[in-house]
Design an enzyme around this catalytic site. Structure first.
Site, PDB file in Angstrom:
ATOM      1  N   GLU A   1      46.843  20.329  56.538  1.00 39.36           N
ATOM      2  CA  GLU A   1      47.753  19.181  56.471  1.00 39.36           C
ATOM      3  C   GLU A   1      48.016  18.732  57.904  1.00 39.36           C
ATOM      4  O   GLU A   1      48.682  19.432  58.674  1.00 39.36           O
ATOM      5  CB  GLU A   1      49.067  19.568  55.783  1.00 39.36           C
ATOM      6  CG  GLU A   1      50.068  18.418  55.771  1.00 39.36           C
ATOM      7  CD  GLU A   1      51.458  18.835  55.253  1.00 39.36           C
ATOM      8  OE1 GLU A   1      51.547  19.765  54.420  1.00 39.36           O
ATOM      9  OE2 GLU A   1      52.442  18.233  55.703  1.00 39.36           O
TER      10      GLU A   1
ATOM     11  N   ARG B   1      53.350  13.304  63.061  1.00 37.40           N
ATOM     12  CA  ARG B   1      54.581  13.392  63.857  1.00 37.40           C
ATOM     13  C   ARG B   1      54.384  13.047  65.321  1.00 37.40           C
ATOM     14  O   ARG B   1      55.313  12.963  66.076  1.00 37.40           O
ATOM     15  CB  ARG B   1      55.145  14.799  63.775  1.00 37.40           C
ATOM     16  CG  ARG B   1      55.722  14.988  62.425  1.00 37.40           C
ATOM     17  CD  ARG B   1      56.276  16.350  62.254  1.00 37.40           C
ATOM     18  NE  ARG B   1      56.224  16.640  60.852  1.00 37.40           N
ATOM     19  CZ  ARG B   1      56.467  17.796  60.313  1.00 37.40           C
ATOM     20  NH1 ARG B   1      56.765  18.817  61.078  1.00 37.40           N
ATOM     21  NH2 ARG B   1      56.396  17.955  59.023  1.00 37.40           N
TER      22      ARG B   1
ATOM     23  N   THR C   1      53.776  14.092  56.502  1.00 38.40           N
ATOM     24  CA  THR C   1      54.768  13.200  57.117  1.00 38.40           C
ATOM     25  C   THR C   1      54.494  11.734  56.777  1.00 38.40           C
ATOM     26  O   THR C   1      54.692  10.847  57.613  1.00 38.40           O
ATOM     27  CB  THR C   1      54.854  13.367  58.659  1.00 38.40           C
ATOM     28  OG1 THR C   1      54.506  14.694  59.019  1.00 38.40           O
ATOM     29  CG2 THR C   1      56.261  13.082  59.146  1.00 38.40           C
TER      30      THR C   1
ATOM     31  N   LYS D   1      55.683  19.925  46.874  1.00 36.70           N
ATOM     32  CA  LYS D   1      55.983  20.719  48.070  1.00 36.70           C
ATOM     33  C   LYS D   1      57.489  20.950  48.052  1.00 36.70           C
ATOM     34  O   LYS D   1      58.259  19.981  47.906  1.00 36.70           O
ATOM     35  CB  LYS D   1      55.565  19.908  49.295  1.00 36.70           C
ATOM     36  CG  LYS D   1      56.225  20.301  50.608  1.00 36.70           C
ATOM     37  CD  LYS D   1      55.551  19.571  51.764  1.00 36.70           C
ATOM     38  CE  LYS D   1      56.380  19.675  53.032  1.00 36.70           C
ATOM     39  NZ  LYS D   1      55.543  19.525  54.241  1.00 36.70           N
TER      40      LYS D   1
HETATM   41  C1  3PG Z   1      56.570  20.956  57.361  1.00 31.11           C
HETATM   42  O1  3PG Z   1      56.692  19.844  57.753  1.00 31.11           O
HETATM   43  O2  3PG Z   1      56.026  21.201  56.305  1.00 31.11           O
HETATM   44  C2  3PG Z   1      57.242  22.010  58.165  1.00 31.11           C
HETATM   45  O3  3PG Z   1      57.640  21.549  59.401  1.00 31.11           O
HETATM   46  C3  3PG Z   1      56.473  23.250  58.330  1.00 31.11           C
HETATM   47  O4  3PG Z   1      57.448  24.179  58.379  1.00 31.11           O
HETATM   48  P1  3PG Z   1      57.430  25.364  59.430  1.00 31.11           P
HETATM   49  O5  3PG Z   1      57.151  24.715  60.766  1.00 31.11           O
HETATM   50  O6  3PG Z   1      58.808  25.959  59.328  1.00 31.11           O
HETATM   51  O7  3PG Z   1      56.367  26.312  59.010  1.00 31.11           O
END
Ligand code: 3PG
Length: 219
Positions: free
Chosen positions: A47, A51, A75, A135
């Site tokens: 994924e 960002r 995102t 998710k």
């Molecule tokens: C996401 O956007 O899915 C999260 O930022 C990932 O979460 P983590 O950085 O706590 O693993």
């Protein structure tokens, strides 16, 4: 995609992937070595978040140069970004939450949507459109494994990819649940490893994560 096609496609991706690394590309030059390190550790479904400024370019590059990987986009907050990501070649779409607009868009999209949910109301909204794969985000904040256990009552046919605060310390709690299809996160991509281009460490952490998942699944 119809809701049934979306469920089938997400199940296929999630079952094969087991772990969905959530990647924010620090520099253009890192795209291939970073993806290669994940793949060498066994993580081939990615994924790529939008960002930073490098996300769309990274998706385009990976699709062109690493056809063996399955590259999704994360995102996605609005229809414009959705269109750009599909145009770049994204093979699945992940959104951090769900809006009617995006849920509707998923039904007309050539690629499947994994919508983010954080509570029962989000799930109920997405259910109305036929979605059954989600998710859970941010998993550690919105109830973690306990929340998922509770969701299995009213939403018996839903399955989840918990993401946000997932890591080696709690992977097994999530994977012990029948309604968890895979887990997502960025713990195999520590900031200092990325800053120093320590790809061997990324590979090691990826392989270790998969080993934990396989142990949890077989135990
Ligand atoms: C996401 O956007 O899915 C999260 O930022 C990932 O979460 P983590 O950085 O706590 O693993």
């Amino acid at each position: 995609m119809t809701p049934e096609q979306t469920v089938a496609r997400i199940d296929e991706l999630g079952t094969r992937a087991r772990i969905l690394p959530v990647i924010t590309i620090p520099r253009d030059a890192d795209v291939l070595p970073l993806a290669d390190a994940l793949a060498a550790g066994g993580l081939r479904t990615l994924e790529v978040t939008l960002r930073g400024p490098h996300g769309l370019g990274a998706i385009r590059q990976l699709r062109a140069q690493r056809p063996g990987l399955c590259v999704g986009v994360g995102t996605v907050l609005d229809p414009q970004t959705w269109a750009q990501a599909v145009d770049a070649g994204a093979q699945f779409i992940v959104t951090p939450g769900c809006t009617e607009e995006l849920l509707r868009l998923g039904l007309d999209s050539p690629v499947p949507l994994l919508p983010g949910v954080a509570n029962a109301s989000d799930i109920m909204l997405a259910y109305r459109f036929g979605y059954r794969r989600f998710k859970l985000f941010p998993a550690s904040v919105c109830g973690g494994a306990e929340a998922l256990r509770a969701f299995s009552g009213p939403f018996a046919d839903a399955r989840f990819c918990p993401t946000g605060g997932v890591g080696p310390g709690n992977l097994k709690d999530y994977l012990a649940l029948d309604n968890v299809m895979c887990v997502g996160g960025s713990w195999m991509l520590p900031a200092d490893a990325l800053a120093h281009g320590d790809w061997a460490r990324v590979e090691r952490l990826s392989a270790e994560a998969l080993r934990l998942v396989d142990e949890a699944r077989s135990g």
